[in-house]
Enzyme design. Structure first.
Site, PDB file in Angstrom:
ATOM      1  N   LYS A 110      39.144  46.149  41.871  1.00  0.00           N
ATOM      2  CA  LYS A 110      38.448  47.080  40.981  1.00  0.00           C
ATOM      3  C   LYS A 110      37.289  47.784  41.645  1.00  0.00           C
ATOM      4  CE  LYS A 110      39.728  45.700  36.384  1.00  0.00           C
ATOM      5  NZ  LYS A 110      39.248  45.390  35.049  1.00  0.00           N
ATOM      6  N   LYS A 193      51.653  45.402  38.953  1.00  0.00           N
ATOM      7  CA  LYS A 193      51.542  44.824  37.618  1.00  0.00           C
ATOM      8  C   LYS A 193      51.307  45.920  36.588  1.00  0.00           C
ATOM      9  CE  LYS A 193      47.702  43.591  36.081  1.00  0.00           C
ATOM     10  NZ  LYS A 193      46.395  43.172  35.597  1.00  0.00           N
ATOM     11  N   LYS A 196      46.853  48.554  31.766  1.00  0.00           N
ATOM     12  CA  LYS A 196      46.448  49.586  30.810  1.00  0.00           C
ATOM     13  C   LYS A 196      45.505  50.605  31.435  1.00  0.00           C
ATOM     14  CE  LYS A 196      43.514  45.903  29.101  1.00  0.00           C
ATOM     15  NZ  LYS A 196      43.311  44.902  28.081  1.00  0.00           N
TER      16      LYS A 196
HETATM   17  P1  TYM Z   1      42.985  41.658  30.090  1.00  0.00           P
HETATM   18  O1  TYM Z   1      42.300  42.305  28.940  1.00  0.00           O
HETATM   19  O2  TYM Z   1      43.143  42.418  31.347  1.00  0.00           O
HETATM   20  O3  TYM Z   1      44.414  41.182  29.651  1.00  0.00           O
HETATM   21  C1  TYM Z   1      44.621  40.397  28.496  1.00  0.00           C
HETATM   22  C2  TYM Z   1      45.715  39.374  28.754  1.00  0.00           C
HETATM   23  O4  TYM Z   1      46.941  40.052  29.089  1.00  0.00           O
HETATM   24  C3  TYM Z   1      47.457  39.512  30.298  1.00  0.00           C
HETATM   25  N1  TYM Z   1      48.159  40.595  31.011  1.00  0.00           N
HETATM   26  C4  TYM Z   1      49.436  40.544  31.402  1.00  0.00           C
HETATM   27  N2  TYM Z   1      50.395  39.607  31.260  1.00  0.00           N
HETATM   28  C5  TYM Z   1      51.615  39.882  31.775  1.00  0.00           C
HETATM   29  N3  TYM Z   1      51.937  41.039  32.416  1.00  0.00           N
HETATM   30  C6  TYM Z   1      51.014  42.002  32.580  1.00  0.00           C
HETATM   31  N4  TYM Z   1      51.339  43.136  33.177  1.00  0.00           N
HETATM   32  C7  TYM Z   1      49.703  41.771  32.055  1.00  0.00           C
HETATM   33  N5  TYM Z   1      48.557  42.510  32.030  1.00  0.00           N
HETATM   34  C8  TYM Z   1      47.635  41.768  31.402  1.00  0.00           C
HETATM   35  C9  TYM Z   1      46.243  39.028  31.065  1.00  0.00           C
HETATM   36  O5  TYM Z   1      46.586  38.075  32.027  1.00  0.00           O
HETATM   37  C10 TYM Z   1      45.397  38.468  29.954  1.00  0.00           C
HETATM   38  O6  TYM Z   1      45.799  37.139  29.633  1.00  0.00           O
HETATM   39  N6  TYM Z   1      39.604  38.610  32.143  1.00  0.00           N
HETATM   40  C11 TYM Z   1      40.511  38.757  31.010  1.00  0.00           C
HETATM   41  C12 TYM Z   1      39.830  38.658  29.681  1.00  0.00           C
HETATM   42  C13 TYM Z   1      39.004  37.441  29.472  1.00  0.00           C
HETATM   43  C14 TYM Z   1      39.489  36.125  29.261  1.00  0.00           C
HETATM   44  C15 TYM Z   1      38.341  35.330  29.074  1.00  0.00           C
HETATM   45  C16 TYM Z   1      40.754  35.575  29.202  1.00  0.00           C
HETATM   46  C17 TYM Z   1      37.653  37.384  29.420  1.00  0.00           C
HETATM   47  N7  TYM Z   1      37.252  36.134  29.161  1.00  0.00           N
HETATM   48  C18 TYM Z   1      38.445  33.960  28.840  1.00  0.00           C
HETATM   49  C19 TYM Z   1      40.857  34.195  28.993  1.00  0.00           C
HETATM   50  C20 TYM Z   1      39.714  33.404  28.794  1.00  0.00           C
HETATM   51  C21 TYM Z   1      41.159  40.122  31.097  1.00  0.00           C
HETATM   52  O7  TYM Z   1      40.629  41.053  31.641  1.00  0.00           O
HETATM   53  O8  TYM Z   1      42.301  40.244  30.404  1.00  0.00           O
END
Ligand code: TYM
Length: 330
Positions: A110, A193, A196
């Site tokens: 990022k 991957k 969004k």
């Molecule tokens: P974020 O918002 O990027 O994504 C949310 C969840 O979706 C999963 N994900 C995917 N799974 C499969 N294929 C994909 N292409 C894909 N893109 C996204 C992510 O793995 C995630 O589970 N850092 C985290 C948010 C967060 C969090 C936490 C998660 C903040 N604090 C504490 C768990 C526990 C994030 O940016 O997710």
């Protein structure tokens, strides 16, 4: 078993977020104590328009519920409404090491390989806040997609480090990463991957894409050479990704899809995958439309969720402060 997970309110959510994470949240809420957070503080680690961020936070709350999370079963809340997250983040940050944060691939990606002296501090500190999210509730299990694996490792390390220094306080949380669907790839490029934050909308399918857009994106999705539809991540990564999406959204095993479409070429397979996605997302979209019509309901869910979350957060934070040697204020 106590479950915590979070999703960033960064614009749209994709079928990757749904298939890799939210779908599992829905399943878990019937058997475990669950908290699902909209991590608005994390969203600030990249520049965001304030109005957009507010809108996106409600959108994720509504999508959570539209996908099947029920506020009477799971605690649904916005991270910034429970200020203990930020406070524990500071405390955990005092245990984290620059080296381990620098190694995080998300930070490297990022910050776009930017010189470290211009990369944002928020982006750097991001995994510490994520660890604080999880540890604040003493969660035992964290359902996430594959891309969060490294952040979970850091969380585990910080929990262990804290316990070793200050006495047994945190359970060491386990990542729950599904065998299938934990890494949905881009429709335009199966080596990346699905994300969004991609500028090309043909890269992803949003949970809120209208049927025509879904059909069109699937039709234009890249495929591999040859014409047989079979799961082969090495030789046919694009088709394998589409097969995995099809299998999950239609709840039909991959071998049965292979048997149906195997030798028929890609056109019919893609057409019917488009229809399966349209049908699979229709109930989510219908429920979402109802929820959007009543923002006061969404705001109430978030307010009540934050109150319930704080009941759990406050004692943990007090315990941590006490163990670290901060003088109690009362
Ligand atoms: P974020 O918002 O990027 O994504 C949310 C969840 O979706 C999963 N994900 C995917 N799974 C499969 N294929 C994909 N292409 C894909 N893109 C996204 C992510 O793995 C995630 O589970 N850092 C985290 C948010 C967060 C969090 C936490 C998660 C903040 N604090 C504490 C768990 C526990 C994030 O940016 O997710």
């Amino acid at each position: 078993m106590k479950v915590f997970s979070g999703v960033q309110p960064s614009g749209i959510l994709t079928i990757g977020n749904y298939l890799g994470a939210i779908r599992h949240f829905v399943r878990l809420q019937d058997s475990a104590e669950c908290l699902f957070c909209i991590v608005d503080l994390h969203a600030l680690t990249v520049p965001r328009d304030p109005e957009d961020l507010r809108r996106d936070t409600r959108t994720v709350a509504n999508l959570y519920m539209a996908c099947g999370l029920r506020p009477e079963r799971s605690i649904l809340f916005a991270q910034s409404h429970v200020h203990e997250h930020a406070e524990l983040s500071w405390l955990m940050g005092c245990l984290a090491r620059l080296g381990e944060l620098r190694r995080m691939t998300q930070f490297k990606d990022k910050s776009h390989g930017a010189q470290e002296d211009v990369a944002g501090f928020g982006l750097f500190a991001y995994p510490v806040l994520m660890a604080a999210d999880i540890l604040l509730y003493k969660a035992s299990h964290v359902p996430v997609g594959d891309d969060q694996r490294q952040h979970l490792e850091l969380t585990r390390d910080l929990a262990q480090r804290f316990n070793a220094r200050f006495g047994e306080t945190f359970p060491v949380p386990e990542a729950m990463i599904a065998g299938v669907g934990a890494r949905i790839m881009g429709l335009d490029d199966p080596t990346r991957k699905m994300s969004k934050s991609e500028p090309n909308p043909g890269h992803y399918i949003s949970l809120l894409d209208p049927p025509e857009a879904i059909r069109d994106k699937v039709k234009r999705a890249v495929t591999d050479s040859g014409r047989d539809v079979r799961l082969d991540w090495e030789g046919k990564p694009a088709v394998s990704n589409l097969l995995e999406i099809f299998s999950l959204i239609a709840d039909e095993p991959v071998p049965s899809l292979e048997a149906r479409y195997g030798r028929q070429g890609y056109a019919r397979f893609k057409r019917e995958l488009g229809e399966a996605l349209v049908a699979g997302l229709a109930p989510i979209q219908a429920r979402f439309a109802e929820l959007v019509a009543d923002p006061s309901y969404t705001d109430r869910v978030l307010r009540e969720g934050a109150e319930r979350a704080r009941v759990q957060a406050v004692p943990t934070l007090n315990e941590v402060k006490e163990r670290m040697g901060l003088l109690g204020a009362r």
